[in-house]
Design a protein around this motif. Sequence first.
Motif, PDB file in Angstrom:
ATOM      1  N   ARG A 180       1.166  -1.324   0.542  1.00 50.97           N
ATOM      2  CA  ARG A 180       0.070   0.124   0.167  1.00 50.97           C
ATOM      3  C   ARG A 180       1.224   1.347   0.469  1.00 50.97           C
ATOM      4  NH1 ARG A 180      -4.931  -0.306   4.230  1.00 50.97           N
ATOM      5  NH2 ARG A 180      -5.321   1.437   2.858  1.00 50.97           N
ATOM      6  N   SER A 181       0.101   2.047  -1.021  1.00 50.36           N
ATOM      7  CA  SER A 181       1.205   3.632  -0.357  1.00 50.36           C
ATOM      8  C   SER A 181       0.650   4.305   0.573  1.00 50.36           C
ATOM      9  CB  SER A 181       1.166   4.744  -2.070  1.00 50.36           C
ATOM     10  OG  SER A 181      -0.484   4.404  -1.967  1.00 50.36           O
ATOM     11  N   ILE A 182       1.809   5.086   1.158  1.00 51.10           N
ATOM     12  CA  ILE A 182       1.910   5.894   2.032  1.00 51.10           C
ATOM     13  C   ILE A 182       1.855   7.135   2.502  1.00 51.10           C
ATOM     14  CG2 ILE A 182       2.028   6.427   5.114  1.00 51.10           C
ATOM     15  CD1 ILE A 182       2.530   3.475   5.290  1.00 51.10           C
ATOM     16  N   THR A 183       1.352   7.944   2.541  1.00 51.36           N
ATOM     17  CA  THR A 183       2.165   9.326   2.314  1.00 51.36           C
ATOM     18  C   THR A 183       1.739  10.447   3.761  1.00 51.36           C
ATOM     19  OG1 THR A 183       1.511  10.041  -0.087  1.00 51.36           O
ATOM     20  CG2 THR A 183       1.962  12.506   1.125  1.00 51.36           C
ATOM     21  N   MET A 184       2.569  10.597   4.175  1.00 51.10           N
ATOM     22  CA  MET A 184       2.772  10.863   5.849  1.00 51.10           C
ATOM     23  C   MET A 184       3.556  12.063   5.500  1.00 51.10           C
ATOM     24  SD  MET A 184       5.182   8.872   8.790  1.00 51.10           S
ATOM     25  CE  MET A 184       3.971   7.693   8.958  1.00 51.10           C
ATOM     26  N   GLY A 185       2.887  13.008   6.348  1.00 48.81           N
ATOM     27  CA  GLY A 185       3.566  14.131   6.823  1.00 48.81           C
ATOM     28  C   GLY A 185       2.959  14.841   7.901  1.00 48.81           C
ATOM     29  N   PHE A 186       4.538  15.808   8.411  1.00 49.48           N
ATOM     30  CA  PHE A 186       5.156  15.898   9.457  1.00 49.48           C
ATOM     31  C   PHE A 186       4.838  17.912  10.275  1.00 49.48           C
ATOM     32  CE2 PHE A 186       7.348  12.536   9.212  1.00 49.48           C
ATOM     33  CZ  PHE A 186       7.280  12.165  10.167  1.00 49.48           C
ATOM     34  N   GLU A 195       0.485  13.710  10.535  1.00 54.36           N
ATOM     35  CA  GLU A 195      -0.767  13.301   9.963  1.00 54.36           C
ATOM     36  C   GLU A 195      -0.381  12.645   8.605  1.00 54.36           C
ATOM     37  OE1 GLU A 195      -4.363  15.092   8.514  1.00 54.36           O
ATOM     38  OE2 GLU A 195      -2.778  17.321   9.358  1.00 54.36           O
ATOM     39  N   TYR A 196      -0.584  10.981   8.570  1.00 47.16           N
ATOM     40  CA  TYR A 196      -0.950   9.740   6.973  1.00 47.16           C
ATOM     41  C   TYR A 196      -1.933  10.093   6.092  1.00 47.16           C
ATOM     42  CZ  TYR A 196      -1.429   5.495   9.359  1.00 47.16           C
ATOM     43  OH  TYR A 196      -1.520   4.792  10.434  1.00 47.16           O
ATOM     44  N   TYR A 197      -2.128   8.766   5.449  1.00 48.23           N
ATOM     45  CA  TYR A 197      -2.767   8.782   4.129  1.00 48.23           C
ATOM     46  C   TYR A 197      -2.620   7.526   3.847  1.00 48.23           C
ATOM     47  CZ  TYR A 197      -1.995  11.892   0.825  1.00 48.23           C
ATOM     48  OH  TYR A 197      -1.622  12.618  -0.515  1.00 48.23           O
ATOM     49  N   TYR A 198      -3.644   6.786   3.540  1.00 48.29           N
ATOM     50  CA  TYR A 198      -3.093   5.316   2.510  1.00 48.29           C
ATOM     51  C   TYR A 198      -3.459   5.689   1.243  1.00 48.29           C
ATOM     52  CZ  TYR A 198      -2.942   2.442   6.934  1.00 48.29           C
ATOM     53  OH  TYR A 198      -2.116   1.848   7.851  1.00 48.29           O
ATOM     54  N   SER A 223      -4.869   7.302  -2.293  1.00 50.45           N
ATOM     55  CA  SER A 223      -5.149   8.452  -2.736  1.00 50.45           C
ATOM     56  C   SER A 223      -5.539   9.951  -1.305  1.00 50.45           C
ATOM     57  CB  SER A 223      -6.080   8.540  -4.039  1.00 50.45           C
ATOM     58  OG  SER A 223      -7.414   8.338  -3.172  1.00 50.45           O
ATOM     59  N   GLY A 224      -5.389   8.949  -0.195  1.00 49.78           N
ATOM     60  CA  GLY A 224      -6.487  10.023   0.278  1.00 49.78           C
ATOM     61  C   GLY A 224      -7.508  10.482   1.203  1.00 49.78           C
ATOM     62  N   LYS A 225      -8.311   9.286   0.169  1.00 48.83           N
ATOM     63  CA  LYS A 225     -10.019   9.537  -0.068  1.00 48.83           C
ATOM     64  C   LYS A 225     -10.761   9.495   0.843  1.00 48.83           C
ATOM     65  CE  LYS A 225     -11.099   4.860  -2.351  1.00 48.83           C
ATOM     66  NZ  LYS A 225     -11.813   4.269  -3.170  1.00 48.83           N
ATOM     67  N   ASN A 226     -10.359   8.948   2.221  1.00 48.78           N
ATOM     68  CA  ASN A 226     -10.750   8.329   3.007  1.00 48.78           C
ATOM     69  C   ASN A 226      -9.764   9.191   4.264  1.00 48.78           C
ATOM     70  OD1 ASN A 226     -12.382   6.368   1.815  1.00 48.78           O
ATOM     71  ND2 ASN A 226     -10.671   5.108   2.059  1.00 48.78           N
ATOM     72  N   GLY A 227      -9.566  11.135   3.546  1.00 46.68           N
ATOM     73  CA  GLY A 227      -9.109  11.580   4.961  1.00 46.68           C
ATOM     74  C   GLY A 227      -7.903  10.385   5.589  1.00 46.68           C
ATOM     75  N   THR A 228      -7.211  12.168   6.464  1.00 44.57           N
ATOM     76  CA  THR A 228      -6.129  11.431   7.287  1.00 44.57           C
ATOM     77  C   THR A 228      -5.963  11.047   8.874  1.00 44.57           C
ATOM     78  OG1 THR A 228      -6.010  13.567   8.083  1.00 44.57           O
ATOM     79  CG2 THR A 228      -5.028  13.191   5.766  1.00 44.57           C
ATOM     80  N   ILE A 229      -4.908  10.075   8.809  1.00 44.97           N
ATOM     81  CA  ILE A 229      -4.890  10.175  10.161  1.00 44.97           C
ATOM     82  C   ILE A 229      -4.172  10.448  11.316  1.00 44.97           C
ATOM     83  CG2 ILE A 229      -4.270   8.335  11.936  1.00 44.97           C
ATOM     84  CD1 ILE A 229      -5.143   5.925   9.254  1.00 44.97           C
ATOM     85  N   SER A 230      -4.178  11.030  12.267  1.00 44.02           N
ATOM     86  CA  SER A 230      -3.248  12.156  12.538  1.00 44.02           C
ATOM     87  C   SER A 230      -2.552  11.515  13.877  1.00 44.02           C
ATOM     88  CB  SER A 230      -3.958  12.586  14.049  1.00 44.02           C
ATOM     89  OG  SER A 230      -4.525  13.524  13.162  1.00 44.02           O
ATOM     90  N   PHE A 231      -0.971  11.853  14.214  1.00 43.81           N
ATOM     91  CA  PHE A 231      -0.028  11.032  15.241  1.00 43.81           C
ATOM     92  C   PHE A 231       0.572  11.770  15.084  1.00 43.81           C
ATOM     93  CE2 PHE A 231       2.557  11.764  11.050  1.00 43.81           C
ATOM     94  CZ  PHE A 231       3.124  12.163  11.314  1.00 43.81           C
ATOM     95  N   VAL A 232       1.529  11.257  16.962  1.00 46.81           N
ATOM     96  CA  VAL A 232       2.461  12.066  17.814  1.00 46.81           C
ATOM     97  C   VAL A 232       3.320  11.366  17.801  1.00 46.81           C
ATOM     98  CG1 VAL A 232       0.205  13.478  18.814  1.00 46.81           C
ATOM     99  CG2 VAL A 232       1.191  10.905  19.400  1.00 46.81           C
TER     100      VAL A 232
END
Length: 143
Positions: free
Chosen positions: A49-55, A67-70, A72-81
Amino acid sequence: MKQFSKILLIAFFMGGMMVTTTTSFAQVSWKKPLHFLYKGTMKIGQKTRSITMGFYWDDNDGSVAGEYYYGSGKNGTISFVGSYDHPTKKMTVNEYVIQNGSRKFTGSFSGLSAKGWYKGVWSNSNGVKMHSFALKLAKVYKK
């Protein structure tokens, strides 16, 4: 006339490709301005799976968030700390969702972040190591 029809056919074909490629990407809205953007893959069994992760921007205190997404990101992003230990280059980020006003941690990425790569293992909320990942630094944003 034959040359004109070839040019017309090529123009039609290239135009169709441009429409296809520009409409196939979802527009992702990040919650805060990004400092770093990583792109790569996670191996899940036999699938990748492709992943895009933004800091987000931080004050270099070792704490990180984003946050990151799997896909195309059509399902939104997942937050992280998480945290980054500069001497060892070890970084761990914990993904979460908000439930009843508080964070519920759902999994974590743990590995090394060095030389433009973040590589390691994703673990579920019980700490079971499940999937390997490799993300390459794709963009550094300016303030």
